[in-house]
Design a protein around this motif. Structure first.
Motif, short mmCIF file in Angstrom:
data_model
loop_
_atom_site.label_atom_id
_atom_site.label_comp_id
_atom_site.label_asym_id
_atom_site.label_seq_id
_atom_site.Cartn_x
_atom_site.Cartn_y
_atom_site.Cartn_z
N PRO A 164 -5.56 24.24 -3.74
CA PRO A 164 -4.82 22.99 -3.48
C PRO A 164 -4.45 22.87 -2.00
N GLY A 165 -4.46 21.62 -1.54
CA GLY A 165 -4.06 21.36 -0.17
C GLY A 165 -5.18 21.33 0.83
N TRP A 166 -6.46 21.35 0.35
CA TRP A 166 -7.60 21.33 1.25
C TRP A 166 -8.65 20.34 0.76
N ALA A 167 -9.38 19.76 1.70
CA ALA A 167 -10.54 18.94 1.40
C ALA A 167 -11.67 19.34 2.34
N LEU A 168 -12.89 19.04 1.94
CA LEU A 168 -14.06 19.29 2.77
C LEU A 168 -14.53 17.96 3.36
N VAL A 169 -14.85 17.95 4.64
CA VAL A 169 -15.30 16.74 5.33
C VAL A 169 -16.68 17.00 5.94
N SER A 170 -17.59 16.05 5.77
CA SER A 170 -18.90 16.12 6.44
C SER A 170 -19.12 14.79 7.16
N THR A 171 -19.41 14.85 8.45
CA THR A 171 -19.52 13.65 9.26
C THR A 171 -20.95 13.43 9.71
N TYR A 172 -21.29 12.18 10.00
CA TYR A 172 -22.65 11.84 10.43
C TYR A 172 -22.60 10.48 11.12
N GLY A 173 -23.68 10.12 11.81
CA GLY A 173 -23.79 8.81 12.43
C GLY A 173 -22.74 8.53 13.47
N THR A 174 -22.23 9.56 14.14
CA THR A 174 -21.16 9.38 15.11
C THR A 174 -21.73 8.90 16.44
N THR A 175 -21.13 7.87 17.00
CA THR A 175 -21.55 7.36 18.31
C THR A 175 -20.72 8.00 19.42
N ALA A 176 -21.26 8.00 20.61
CA ALA A 176 -20.59 8.63 21.75
C ALA A 176 -19.40 7.78 22.23
N GLU A 231 0.84 -1.19 0.00
CA GLU A 231 0.00 0.00 0.00
C GLU A 231 0.88 1.25 0.00
N CYS A 232 0.38 2.28 -0.66
CA CYS A 232 1.13 3.53 -0.76
C CYS A 232 1.36 4.13 0.63
N PRO A 233 2.48 4.79 0.83
CA PRO A 233 2.69 5.52 2.09
C PRO A 233 1.57 6.53 2.30
N ARG A 234 1.15 6.68 3.54
CA ARG A 234 0.03 7.57 3.83
C ARG A 234 0.39 8.57 4.92
N THR A 235 -0.33 9.67 4.93
CA THR A 235 -0.24 10.67 6.00
C THR A 235 -1.55 10.64 6.77
N VAL A 236 -1.46 10.31 8.06
CA VAL A 236 -2.67 10.28 8.90
C VAL A 236 -3.04 11.71 9.28
N LEU A 237 -4.30 12.07 9.02
CA LEU A 237 -4.79 13.41 9.31
C LEU A 237 -5.41 13.51 10.70
N PHE A 238 -6.24 12.55 11.07
CA PHE A 238 -6.74 12.44 12.43
C PHE A 238 -7.33 11.05 12.62
N ARG A 239 -7.59 10.70 13.86
CA ARG A 239 -8.15 9.39 14.19
C ARG A 239 -9.63 9.54 14.53
N SER A 240 -10.43 8.66 13.96
CA SER A 240 -11.88 8.74 14.18
C SER A 240 -12.36 7.86 15.33
N TYR A 241 -11.51 6.95 15.81
CA TYR A 241 -11.85 6.17 17.00
C TYR A 241 -11.35 6.94 18.22
N VAL A 242 -12.28 7.49 18.98
CA VAL A 242 -11.91 8.29 20.14
C VAL A 242 -12.60 7.69 21.36
N ASN A 243 -11.85 6.93 22.15
CA ASN A 243 -12.38 6.34 23.40
C ASN A 243 -13.67 5.58 23.14
N GLY A 244 -13.67 4.76 22.10
CA GLY A 244 -14.81 3.92 21.81
C GLY A 244 -15.81 4.50 20.83
N SER A 245 -15.65 5.73 20.41
CA SER A 245 -16.57 6.33 19.44
C SER A 245 -16.20 5.90 18.03
N VAL A 246 -17.17 5.99 17.14
CA VAL A 246 -16.95 5.70 15.73
C VAL A 246 -17.92 6.56 14.93
#
Length: 480
Positions: A385-397, A357-372
């Protein structure tokens, strides 16, 4: 977490209810970087794409009265530090800007399903990987569940009617320079590319794809990206999966729309989730949950492994002009959101059975103390260049009952190690019974990162109560 129910299949069902072999090569390929590890000169054009060549957008902040809501020098603030509780906010009236209470941005309802199209059910944004706004920012798209595509005036938010000829999953793509031109495909991919003049409503065939295929494509009836792909940023190079009348895969093709010719083809039988071209046109991506996500050279001579799965993702332009792939890895220990520099990744020959697999840069972790949580990505801000838009949903506590910082937000994410995440809005959308997929925000961004469109039920649980909303940003909002 698996991908959501695909929009193309929903459209098929709705409309029905209503009534590997040797590749072939072409003489010219998209230019490769001089070295796969050497970035193009900063500020240089990317395969014919230059922000200066595109039309200048109008003073968009006049729309919805947004200019009056911003103080001079406004800049977005960190999403990491924002509260995770969503403040109360009444559903805005269509076309009237209101201040988003957490992030101070101008939020506007872009559709009114009852007034604009009372017989059609919801009106919503299409998808995060598709561009909603035309070249000069004067029009935008929304769609309804009966398969019609709607165009709007971006200054007044006025409904301009449905587009004739576009049916269901037509995969519409705005031309990057001509604001009146929209290219699209027949329902679920026919064998041609059509072009519509959105002012006049007149269409014409601009490419006969089937005629350009080799013999293995003789039975082709569906040539498409399977709902989630885009052409290169300059709209020259298009990548497709080719299927017969039973939606069985025959192979893949890369098409040069400028010269009306095939760049490369490859016969195959394992049907992927979707395909797309990278913004530069240097890479054609094939995304499969079983085989992973791969980037192929347009002549199908070499390939690179971007991810071992097919998750929500998009292709964007990195700060150095390279193509980047942005996605999430639910199999990693941290549920990593990451990006891959496609150009810098080593390639293997086309017939190699495996590749690292290609080398990757981790931006952030989505598993936070049991959340997903689940999320969509939009890399369509090609002029930023150098930006993306993120929209999140269905996040558990998390285990302590709190929500992670990214829950239910729309934010700008910097594509670099230890990135900034800048808050834009809470989408205020909740799952509606029977319409869970359609109530996902699926936010997309225009080329200049000035205007964002997303879908929301606005905390309503009424069936079909889903609209498109927009956030309008002033220049300099990203703090650069």
């Amino acid at each position: 977490m698996p991908k959501a129910f695909p929009s193309w299949l929903v459209f098929v069902l709705l409309l029905l209810a209503a009534g590997a072999a040797p590749p072939s090569f072409a003489r010219e390929l998209p230019a490769q970087p001089a070295s796969t590890r050497q970035a193009p000169a900063r500020g240089g054009a990317v395969l014919g794409h230059s922000p200066r060549a595109l039309p200048s957008p109008p003073p968009m902040l006049q729309a919805g009265g947004c200019a009056a809501l911003y103080a001079a020098g406004f800049a977005l603030t960190s999403a990491y530090e924002a509260p995770t509780s969503v403040p109360a906010l009444a559903r805005p009236q269509k076309g009237v800007g209101v201040r988003e209470p957490t992030f101070g941005t101008c939020l506007v309802r872009a559709t009114d399903r009852q007034a604009d199209y009372p017989a059609g059910g919801f009106l919503r944004n299409d998808y995060s990987r598709r561009q909603a706004f035309n070249a000069d920012g004067t029009r935008y798209l929304a769609f309804s569940p009966d398969g019609y595509w709607h165009q709007y005036d971006a200054a007044s938010f006025r409904h301009l009617g449905v587009l004739k000829g576009l049916a269901g999953d037509a995969e519409p793509q705005w031309h990057p320079r001509d604001p009146h031109r929209l290219d699209y495909l027949p329902l679920n991919g026919g064998t041609v590319i059509d072009e519509i003049d959105v002012r006049r409503g007149t269409s014409q065939v601009v490419a006969d794809l089937k005629a350009a295929l080799p013999e293995w494509g003789a039975s082709a009836e569906h040539i498409w990206t399977k709902s989630e792909g885009s052409p290169s940023a300059d709209a020259r190079y298009w990548g497709f999966q080719v299927e017969n009348g039973k939606f069985e895969l025959l192979g893949f093709m890369v098409w040069d729309q400028q010269e009306r010719r095939v760049v490369g083809t490859r016969q195959a039988s394992d049907r992927p989730d979707h395909v797309s071209m990278s913004p530069s046109g240097r890479w054609f991506t094939i995304s499969s949950d079983d085989d992973g996500t791969w980037a192929w050279s347009p002549d199908f001579a070499q390939k690179k492994k971007l991810h071992h799965k097919s998750e929500h993702s998009d292709l964007a332009i990195g700060a150095d002009g390279h193509d980047v792939y942005v996605s999430i890895d639910y199999q990693s220990n941290g549920g990593d959101v990451f990006f891959v520099d496609v150009d810098a990744c080593p390639a293997v020959p086309a017939d190699a059975r495996s590749a690292p697999e290609c080398p990757r840069t981790v931006l952030f972790r989505s598993y936070v103390n049991g959340s997903v949580g689940a999320m969509h990505f939009s890399g369509k801000a090609y002029d930023r260049p150098g930006w993306a838009l993120v929209s999140t949903y269905g996040t558990t506590a998390s285990r302590d009952g709190s929500l992670p910082w990214f829950a239910d937000k729309i934010f700008a994410l910097e594509l670099k190690d230890k990135p900034r995440a800048l808050g834009i809005a809470y989408h205020r959308s909740i799952g509606v019974s029977g319409l869970g997929y359609w109530s996902e925000p699926q936010a997309t961004v225009d080329r200049g990162f000035r205007r964002i469109q997303f879908s929301s039920s606005w905390l309503s649980t009424s069936e079909g109560d889903i609209e498109a909303y927009q956030v309008l940003l002033p220049d300099g909002a990203l703090g650069e």
